[in-house]
Every structure is written in C-alpha cells, then in structure tokens.
Design a protein around this motif. Structure first.
Motif, PDB file in Angstrom:
ATOM      1  N   LYS A  67      -7.694  -3.004  13.714  1.00 15.71           N
ATOM      2  CA  LYS A  67      -7.815  -1.647  13.190  1.00 15.71           C
ATOM      3  C   LYS A  67      -6.457  -0.943  13.122  1.00 15.71           C
ATOM      4  CE  LYS A  67     -12.600  -0.952  14.641  1.00 15.71           C
ATOM      5  NZ  LYS A  67     -13.549  -0.137  15.449  1.00 15.71           N
ATOM      6  N   LYS A  68      -5.383  -1.702  13.368  1.00 18.02           N
ATOM      7  CA  LYS A  68      -4.073  -1.069  13.409  1.00 18.02           C
ATOM      8  C   LYS A  68      -2.981  -2.048  12.989  1.00 18.02           C
ATOM      9  CE  LYS A  68      -1.233   1.695  16.595  1.00 18.02           C
ATOM     10  NZ  LYS A  68      -1.145   2.255  17.980  1.00 18.02           N
ATOM     11  N   ILE A  69      -2.038  -1.554  12.209  1.00 19.32           N
ATOM     12  CA  ILE A  69      -0.793  -2.272  11.941  1.00 19.32           C
ATOM     13  C   ILE A  69       0.318  -1.394  12.481  1.00 19.32           C
ATOM     14  CG2 ILE A  69       0.736  -3.238  10.193  1.00 19.32           C
ATOM     15  CD1 ILE A  69      -1.652  -3.656   8.383  1.00 19.32           C
ATOM     16  N   LYS A  70       0.971  -1.860  13.516  1.00 18.50           N
ATOM     17  CA  LYS A  70       1.941  -1.042  14.240  1.00 18.50           C
ATOM     18  C   LYS A  70       3.206  -0.797  13.429  1.00 18.50           C
ATOM     19  CE  LYS A  70       0.389  -2.748  18.769  1.00 18.50           C
ATOM     20  NZ  LYS A  70       0.812  -3.462  20.013  1.00 18.50           N
ATOM     21  N   ALA A  71       3.872   0.289  13.769  1.00 19.36           N
ATOM     22  CA  ALA A  71       5.111   0.668  13.091  1.00 19.36           C
ATOM     23  C   ALA A  71       6.233  -0.311  13.417  1.00 19.36           C
ATOM     24  CB  ALA A  71       5.520   2.076  13.513  1.00 19.36           C
ATOM     25  N   THR A  72       7.110  -0.537  12.444  1.00 12.87           N
ATOM     26  CA  THR A  72       8.347  -1.302  12.629  1.00 12.87           C
ATOM     27  C   THR A  72       9.462  -0.577  11.876  1.00 12.87           C
ATOM     28  OG1 THR A  72       8.148  -2.683  10.647  1.00 12.87           O
ATOM     29  CG2 THR A  72       7.001  -3.459  12.633  1.00 12.87           C
ATOM     30  N   ASN A  73      10.655  -1.063  12.003  1.00 10.82           N
ATOM     31  CA  ASN A  73      11.785  -0.493  11.265  1.00 10.82           C
ATOM     32  C   ASN A  73      12.052  -1.307   9.999  1.00 10.82           C
ATOM     33  OD1 ASN A  73      13.900   1.369  10.861  1.00 10.82           O
ATOM     34  ND2 ASN A  73      15.393  -0.056  11.744  1.00 10.82           N
ATOM     35  N   GLN A  74      10.961  -1.596   9.248  1.00  9.74           N
ATOM     36  CA  GLN A  74      11.054  -2.444   8.060  1.00  9.74           C
ATOM     37  C   GLN A  74      10.177  -1.862   6.946  1.00  9.74           C
ATOM     38  OE1 GLN A  74       9.486  -5.693  10.402  1.00  9.74           O
ATOM     39  NE2 GLN A  74      11.363  -6.894  10.114  1.00  9.74           N
ATOM     40  N   TYR A  75      10.496  -2.254   5.720  1.00  8.29           N
ATOM     41  CA  TYR A  75       9.629  -1.952   4.580  1.00  8.29           C
ATOM     42  C   TYR A  75       8.600  -3.081   4.480  1.00  8.29           C
ATOM     43  CZ  TYR A  75      13.692   0.913   3.292  1.00  8.29           C
ATOM     44  OH  TYR A  75      14.741   1.802   3.286  1.00  8.29           O
ATOM     45  N   ARG A  76       7.314  -2.717   4.332  1.00 10.28           N
ATOM     46  CA  ARG A  76       6.277  -3.749   4.349  1.00 10.28           C
ATOM     47  C   ARG A  76       5.225  -3.501   3.267  1.00 10.28           C
ATOM     48  NH1 ARG A  76       4.180  -3.169  10.299  1.00 10.28           N
ATOM     49  NH2 ARG A  76       4.698  -0.997   9.813  1.00 10.28           N
ATOM     50  N   LEU A  77       4.700  -4.604   2.722  1.00  9.01           N
ATOM     51  CA  LEU A  77       3.585  -4.575   1.791  1.00  9.01           C
ATOM     52  C   LEU A  77       2.453  -5.389   2.398  1.00  9.01           C
ATOM     53  CD1 LEU A  77       5.601  -5.140  -1.494  1.00  9.01           C
ATOM     54  CD2 LEU A  77       4.346  -3.055  -0.900  1.00  9.01           C
ATOM     55  N   ALA A  78       1.323  -4.716   2.663  1.00  7.06           N
ATOM     56  CA  ALA A  78       0.179  -5.367   3.301  1.00  7.06           C
ATOM     57  C   ALA A  78      -0.878  -5.672   2.248  1.00  7.06           C
ATOM     58  CB  ALA A  78      -0.399  -4.469   4.395  1.00  7.06           C
ATOM     59  N   PHE A  79      -1.182  -6.955   2.070  1.00  6.40           N
ATOM     60  CA  PHE A  79      -2.208  -7.400   1.125  1.00  6.40           C
ATOM     61  C   PHE A  79      -3.532  -7.546   1.876  1.00  6.40           C
ATOM     62  CE2 PHE A  79       1.694  -8.382  -0.931  1.00  6.40           C
ATOM     63  CZ  PHE A  79       1.449  -8.440  -2.301  1.00  6.40           C
ATOM     64  N   ILE A  80      -4.496  -6.694   1.550  1.00  2.75           N
ATOM     65  CA  ILE A  80      -5.774  -6.721   2.260  1.00  2.75           C
ATOM     66  C   ILE A  80      -6.544  -7.990   1.882  1.00  2.75           C
ATOM     67  CG2 ILE A  80      -7.958  -5.529   2.672  1.00  2.75           C
ATOM     68  CD1 ILE A  80      -5.527  -4.038   3.739  1.00  2.75           C
ATOM     69  N   GLN A  81      -6.867  -8.791   2.900  1.00  2.67           N
ATOM     70  CA  GLN A  81      -7.573 -10.049   2.694  1.00  2.67           C
ATOM     71  C   GLN A  81      -9.019  -9.993   3.202  1.00  2.67           C
ATOM     72  OE1 GLN A  81      -6.910 -12.481   0.924  1.00  2.67           O
ATOM     73  NE2 GLN A  81      -8.114 -14.221   1.631  1.00  2.67           N
ATOM     74  N   GLU A  82      -9.265  -9.154   4.184  1.00  5.28           N
ATOM     75  CA  GLU A  82     -10.623  -8.981   4.707  1.00  5.28           C
ATOM     76  C   GLU A  82     -10.832  -7.519   5.082  1.00  5.28           C
ATOM     77  OE1 GLU A  82     -11.455 -13.264   6.936  1.00  5.28           O
ATOM     78  OE2 GLU A  82     -10.622 -11.604   8.087  1.00  5.28           O
ATOM     79  N   GLU A 108       6.207   3.656   9.878  1.00  2.00           N
ATOM     80  CA  GLU A 108       4.828   4.061   9.608  1.00  2.00           C
ATOM     81  C   GLU A 108       3.823   3.102  10.245  1.00  2.00           C
ATOM     82  OE1 GLU A 108       4.958   6.637   5.512  1.00  2.00           O
ATOM     83  OE2 GLU A 108       4.551   4.486   5.328  1.00  2.00           O
ATOM     84  N   THR A 109       2.751   3.689  10.796  1.00  2.00           N
ATOM     85  CA  THR A 109       1.647   2.946  11.394  1.00  2.00           C
ATOM     86  C   THR A 109       0.398   3.103  10.529  1.00  2.00           C
ATOM     87  OG1 THR A 109       2.468   3.208  13.652  1.00  2.00           O
ATOM     88  CG2 THR A 109       0.117   2.770  13.403  1.00  2.00           C
ATOM     89  N   LEU A 110      -0.319   2.010  10.323  1.00  2.00           N
ATOM     90  CA  LEU A 110      -1.588   2.062   9.608  1.00  2.00           C
ATOM     91  C   LEU A 110      -2.725   2.021  10.619  1.00  2.00           C
ATOM     92  CD1 LEU A 110      -2.641   0.057   6.463  1.00  2.00           C
ATOM     93  CD2 LEU A 110      -4.073  -0.010   8.508  1.00  2.00           C
ATOM     94  N   LYS A 111      -3.679   2.933  10.456  1.00  2.00           N
ATOM     95  CA  LYS A 111      -4.862   2.955  11.305  1.00  2.00           C
ATOM     96  C   LYS A 111      -6.104   2.906  10.428  1.00  2.00           C
ATOM     97  CE  LYS A 111      -2.656   5.594  15.035  1.00  2.00           C
ATOM     98  NZ  LYS A 111      -2.707   6.834  15.870  1.00  2.00           N
TER      99      LYS A 111
END
Length: 310
Positions: A67-82, A108-111
């Motif tokens: 339920k969470k993708i934690k913050a990092t010091n990077q640019y990220r693209l998350a491809f939703i698979q499930e 940024e953190t995703l919740k």
C-alpha cells in the motif's frame, strides 16, 4: 586430507556453477524472462543487474502487494501491474488500475488504500511539467487508439502513454517511452546496438497462444545467401508468455509478438525514430531458398515483401 580437499573443490565448483547460472544476464535466446507473480525474486535481481549494467543512469525495482511506495531521491515511473482503487501522492489523488503509469518526483511517497504491485523504473530526468503525474491509458481522453508499430490492424488497441515525438502522442518524454498494446501478429524486427534502445514487455493479459519469437542471430539472418539449410531452421526461438511476465529484450535481438498478448511495451531510452529494423523480408528469402513452411520458419507475411524501417 587430499580426499577432503577434493570434496571441497567439487562442492565449490558446484556452487560456482549454480551462482553463474542464476546471474546469467540473458538466456540462449538473447532475452531475459522473469515472472513477477512472486515479487522481487533472485531472477528479477539478475535481470535488474543486467539492465543497469547496460543503461547507466537508470535502475529498476518492483513493489509487490503493498500500500506504499516509499520516497527516494530519484525520479521514478511506476507501472501498475496489479491492483485497483485509489492512491495519493501528497495532496494529489487518483483512481488507479492495471496499465496506469504513476510518476514519483524526488522525495515523493505514494500511498494507496488497496494493495498494488508496480514495476518501477528509476530514470535520469524529471517528467515535463505538462505531463500529468497519473497517466491512465484507459481513462485519459488525450490517449486514444493509434494503430501502428506492433499492432497495425485498423481496430488495434494501441495507446501511447509516453512518446518521443508529438505526431503519435500527447505526452513527450525522451528518457523512457511506453505504449500499452494488444499484439496479435507484429512484424519481426530489432533495435540496433548503436543508436537503438532496450525494450521490455510487461505482460498484463494473454490468449492461450500468446508467445514471443526472438533471435540473437540477426547478423546471419541479414545475409540469407550465406545460410545453410541446417542453420535455416534454427534461426528463431519461441517463448510462451504468461500474465506477470517481464521480458527484457536488449538492443540487437530480433523479436515478434503474436498470438494475443496485452502488454506494456517500454523502451529505454525512448522510441527513437528509425530504430525499428524489420527482417521479415530476409526471413522470406530464406524460406523461399529452402522451401520452408511457416512452422519451420515463421514470419509476418505483410512485412515480408520489402525492407521495413520505422
């Protein structure tokens, strides 16, 4: 003592062989295939290591049923698979479902309210401000069906999420491109080692006959006059595809999807024009030379009458 030393050497050799096999960057087909159904396994780590070595400035990760993708010091693209439901990044929120791309800026953190699984690309450049953080191919009116590439039929489902040039899509970005596409019978092609790009298939739906045809013998295929009959029937390999497969196709490896597969096609860097080199006309010449059948040497007939470069 000599016996103990011999046993130790044999055990060490066995471990070395196992370790080597687990970390081979690509199989004999020239590609790397892992299943994401069990999360970030050692096979995924092996694929990730091969990708990072070939693409400085990039990285790859996988979040499984979280339920969470934690913050990092990077640019990220998350491809939703499930997963499907609602998520938030800071004060921004959105619905989400399989096939979406979510952009995470540095810090940024995703919740999410529901569990999700996502393939995450760490990229060297920020997404342009005009591109939304939530890219939803089935819900964004700016993203519509654009037949072409691996899906040329008139009713093709092919939706460009991130593109190199604006004539085929709305959201421009050069560090990575992606289109979600239903492939029934694509043409056989490769991306050149120099000036090309690596490609991934993130498989999201399949029909029973879904498969990927590949070859790491492009140099030979492009010289039909030099090929013997024994070689002609061993130029191509076939790999069945399943939901959850992540396929890494490096530059220089020929590939063709067919049989019905819905996949995110992801390229690193972006989809550079002129770097999709067809080889079906060469395969046709080889087939004619030795009177081979479709089973013996499969090809895309529509693309076999002349050289195709896209």
């Amino acid at each position: 003592m000599k016996l103990l030393l011999l046993i130790f050497c044999l055990i060490s050799s066995a471990f070395a062989i196992v370790f080597h096999n687990e970390n081979e960057p690509f199989d004999e087909k020239g590609i790397k295939v892992v299943s994401l159904k069990k999360g970030k396994t050692k096979h995924f780590i092996s694929l990730r290591n091969a990708f990072v070595e070939r693409n400085p400035g990039y990285d790859l990760d996988y979040v499984h049923q979280s339920k969470k993708i934690k913050a990092t010091n990077q640019y990220r693209l998350a491809f939703i698979q499930e997963g499907e439901g609602k998520l938030a990044i800071g004060d921004q929120s959105s619905d989400f479902s399989v096939g979406d791309i979510i952009y995470l800026d540095k810090g940024e953190t995703l919740k999410s309210e529901q569990n999700l699984s996502a393939l995450i690309f760490i990229v060297p450049d920020a997404l342009p401000e005009e591109v939304p953080a939530f890219i939803r191919p089935d819900w964004d009116p700016n993203i519509t069906d654009i037949p072409g590439g691996c899906a040329t039929e008139r009713n093709a489902y092919r939706r460009i999420l991130l593109t190199w040039e604006d004539k085929v899509g709305t959201y421009l970005y050069h560090a990575l491109n992606a289109h979600r596409v239903r492939i029934m019978d694509s043409f056989t092609h490769y991306h050149p080692v120099e000036g090309g790009f690596d490609e991934f298939y993130l498989v999201q739906m399949v029909l029973p006959e879904a498969r990927l045809i590949t070859s790491n013998q492009v140099d030979l295929i492009e010289q039909p006059e030099t090929i013997g009959q024994d070689q002609a029937q061993n130029l191509l390999d076939s790999t069945p595809l399943e939901v959850g497969d992540l396929v890494y196709i490096p530059r220089g490896v020929a590939h063709r999807g067919l049989g019905g597969v819905l996949t995110q096609v992801i390229t690193v860097p972006g989809f550079i024009p002129g770097s999709e080199i067809g080889i079906d006309h060469h395969l046709h010449a080889i087939r004619e030379k030795f009177s081979l059948s479709e089973d013996q040497l499969p090809l895309n007939l529509e693309a076999s009458t002349k050289a195709v470069i896209k």
